[in-house]
Motif scaffolding. Structure first.
Motif, PDB file in Angstrom:
ATOM      1  N   UNK A 183      41.586  15.999  16.447  1.00  0.00           N
ATOM      2  CA  UNK A 183      40.841  17.112  17.016  1.00  0.00           C
ATOM      3  C   UNK A 183      40.500  18.146  15.947  1.00  0.00           C
ATOM      4  N   UNK A 184      41.428  18.431  15.055  1.00  0.00           N
ATOM      5  CA  UNK A 184      41.161  19.387  13.989  1.00  0.00           C
ATOM      6  C   UNK A 184      41.604  18.790  12.667  1.00  0.00           C
ATOM      7  N   UNK A 185      40.648  18.624  11.776  1.00  0.00           N
ATOM      8  CA  UNK A 185      40.952  18.044  10.473  1.00  0.00           C
ATOM      9  C   UNK A 185      40.660  19.029   9.370  1.00  0.00           C
ATOM     10  N   UNK A 186      40.632  18.500   8.164  1.00  0.00           N
ATOM     11  CA  UNK A 186      40.402  19.321   6.984  1.00  0.00           C
ATOM     12  C   UNK A 186      39.068  20.051   7.061  1.00  0.00           C
ATOM     13  N   UNK A 187      38.022  19.341   7.508  1.00  0.00           N
ATOM     14  CA  UNK A 187      36.706  19.970   7.614  1.00  0.00           C
ATOM     15  C   UNK A 187      36.752  21.172   8.551  1.00  0.00           C
ATOM     16  N   UNK A 188      37.403  21.018   9.702  1.00  0.00           N
ATOM     17  CA  UNK A 188      37.495  22.112  10.680  1.00  0.00           C
ATOM     18  C   UNK A 188      38.199  23.328  10.068  1.00  0.00           C
ATOM     19  N   UNK A 201      32.304  28.784  14.349  1.00  0.00           N
ATOM     20  CA  UNK A 201      33.627  28.184  14.229  1.00  0.00           C
ATOM     21  C   UNK A 201      33.515  26.695  14.557  1.00  0.00           C
ATOM     22  N   UNK A 202      34.457  25.915  14.103  1.00  0.00           N
ATOM     23  CA  UNK A 202      34.393  24.461  14.265  1.00  0.00           C
ATOM     24  C   UNK A 202      34.947  23.971  15.594  1.00  0.00           C
ATOM     25  N   UNK A 218      35.218  15.200  17.745  1.00  0.00           N
ATOM     26  CA  UNK A 218      34.018  14.528  17.265  1.00  0.00           C
ATOM     27  C   UNK A 218      34.265  14.104  15.832  1.00  0.00           C
ATOM     28  N   UNK A 219      33.675  12.992  15.467  1.00  0.00           N
ATOM     29  CA  UNK A 219      33.808  12.510  14.103  1.00  0.00           C
ATOM     30  C   UNK A 219      32.521  12.765  13.345  1.00  0.00           C
ATOM     31  N   UNK A 220      32.659  13.210  12.116  1.00  0.00           N
ATOM     32  CA  UNK A 220      31.521  13.414  11.231  1.00  0.00           C
ATOM     33  C   UNK A 220      31.771  12.539  10.018  1.00  0.00           C
ATOM     34  N   UNK A 221      30.906  11.580   9.816  1.00  0.00           N
ATOM     35  CA  UNK A 221      31.070  10.645   8.711  1.00  0.00           C
ATOM     36  C   UNK A 221      30.662  11.258   7.381  1.00  0.00           C
ATOM     37  N   UNK A 222      31.150  10.671   6.316  1.00  0.00           N
ATOM     38  CA  UNK A 222      30.846  11.167   4.976  1.00  0.00           C
ATOM     39  C   UNK A 222      29.345  11.109   4.709  1.00  0.00           C
ATOM     40  N   UNK A 261      26.942  11.635   6.911  1.00  0.00           N
ATOM     41  CA  UNK A 261      26.354  12.804   7.575  1.00  0.00           C
ATOM     42  C   UNK A 261      26.593  14.075   6.764  1.00  0.00           C
ATOM     43  N   UNK A 262      27.747  14.173   6.160  1.00  0.00           N
ATOM     44  CA  UNK A 262      28.056  15.349   5.344  1.00  0.00           C
ATOM     45  C   UNK A 262      27.204  15.345   4.074  1.00  0.00           C
ATOM     46  N   UNK A 263      27.141  14.203   3.394  1.00  0.00           N
ATOM     47  CA  UNK A 263      26.357  14.109   2.166  1.00  0.00           C
ATOM     48  C   UNK A 263      24.871  14.363   2.421  1.00  0.00           C
ATOM     49  N   UNK A 264      24.370  13.939   3.577  1.00  0.00           N
ATOM     50  CA  UNK A 264      22.949  14.134   3.913  1.00  0.00           C
ATOM     51  C   UNK A 264      22.586  15.603   4.020  1.00  0.00           C
ATOM     52  N   UNK A 265      23.569  16.456   4.279  1.00  0.00           N
ATOM     53  CA  UNK A 265      23.318  17.881   4.489  1.00  0.00           C
ATOM     54  C   UNK A 265      23.703  18.751   3.301  1.00  0.00           C
ATOM     55  N   UNK A 266      23.922  18.145   2.149  1.00  0.00           N
ATOM     56  CA  UNK A 266      24.275  18.898   0.949  1.00  0.00           C
ATOM     57  C   UNK A 266      23.030  19.038   0.073  1.00  0.00           C
ATOM     58  N   UNK A 267      22.468  20.260  -0.012  1.00  0.00           N
ATOM     59  CA  UNK A 267      21.206  20.451  -0.729  1.00  0.00           C
ATOM     60  C   UNK A 267      21.197  19.920  -2.160  1.00  0.00           C
ATOM     61  N   UNK A 268      22.262  20.063  -2.874  1.00  0.00           N
ATOM     62  CA  UNK A 268      22.294  19.617  -4.261  1.00  0.00           C
ATOM     63  C   UNK A 268      22.299  18.108  -4.426  1.00  0.00           C
ATOM     64  N   UNK A 269      22.499  17.379  -3.344  1.00  0.00           N
ATOM     65  CA  UNK A 269      22.551  15.917  -3.416  1.00  0.00           C
ATOM     66  C   UNK A 269      21.342  15.244  -2.784  1.00  0.00           C
ATOM     67  N   UNK A 270      20.339  16.012  -2.411  1.00  0.00           N
ATOM     68  CA  UNK A 270      19.218  15.482  -1.644  1.00  0.00           C
ATOM     69  C   UNK A 270      18.535  14.289  -2.315  1.00  0.00           C
ATOM     70  N   UNK A 271      18.191  14.419  -3.577  1.00  0.00           N
ATOM     71  CA  UNK A 271      17.495  13.317  -4.266  1.00  0.00           C
ATOM     72  C   UNK A 271      18.410  12.102  -4.433  1.00  0.00           C
ATOM     73  N   UNK A 272      19.664  12.337  -4.807  1.00  0.00           N
ATOM     74  CA  UNK A 272      20.600  11.225  -4.980  1.00  0.00           C
ATOM     75  C   UNK A 272      20.874  10.541  -3.639  1.00  0.00           C
ATOM     76  N   UNK A 273      20.983  11.337  -2.567  1.00  0.00           N
ATOM     77  CA  UNK A 273      21.193  10.761  -1.235  1.00  0.00           C
ATOM     78  C   UNK A 273      20.025   9.846  -0.882  1.00  0.00           C
ATOM     79  N   UNK A 274      18.820  10.309  -1.130  1.00  0.00           N
ATOM     80  CA  UNK A 274      17.623   9.529  -0.816  1.00  0.00           C
ATOM     81  C   UNK A 274      17.592   8.217  -1.601  1.00  0.00           C
TER      82      UNK A 274
END
Length: 137
Positions: free
Chosen positions: A1-6, A36-37, A43-47, A49-62
């Motif tokens: 229910x509450x992990x490191x991300x939360x 707040x989380x 709910x589970x958020x996969x890595x 999904x997290x990487x897709x929302x990191x602006x500095x990784x946009x080109x590498x993610x693509x």
């Protein structure tokens, strides 16, 4: 229910800011705490999904996943007239007016808050489509 991300989210939630340029083109910011989380409990958020929302990784993610990231560089500029100008730097280069309309419609689908913003101008620079939208305060 509450992990490191939360726990991390809740510890920095109060530090949220919106950075913008004022009517004199000076950088400024407005406090806008993050949510707040607790709404993410159980709910589970996969890595991915997290990487897709990191602006500095946009080109590498693509390049890695073969799909665009879920971020877009934007900036705000508040005008002395009481309006606000929003700039989006999209990696999708428009080819003509019809294609530009399709790019803007896709952006509005992906980022629903853009529905309230009026298109004002577009140009191409630095390998991006630079799109300007305006809203009245």
């Amino acid at each position: 229910a509450n992990g490191t991300f939360h726990e991390f989210n809740d510890s920095i939630a109060g530090l949220g800011r919106i950075f913008y340029y004022d009517g004199l083109s000076m950088p400024n910011w407005h406090e806008k705490p993050f949510d707040q989380a607790d709404g993410l409990s159980n709910k589970e958020i996969g890595i991915r999904d997290i990487l897709a929302r990191m602006p500095g990784l946009s080109r590498e993610f693509s390049r890695t996943f073969g799909e665009p990231g879920k971020t877009m560089p934007i900036s705000l500029e508040f005008q002395l007239t009481g309006s606000c100008k929003l700039r989006i730097d999209s990696p999708t280069l428009f080819t003509d007016q019809g294609h530009l309309i399709a790019v803007i419609q896709r952006l509005r689908t992906e980022y629903p808050f853009l529905e309230k913003w009026r298109f004002t101008e577009a140009l191409q620079a630095w390998g991006n489509s630079i799109i300007f939208l305006t809203i009245l305060n």
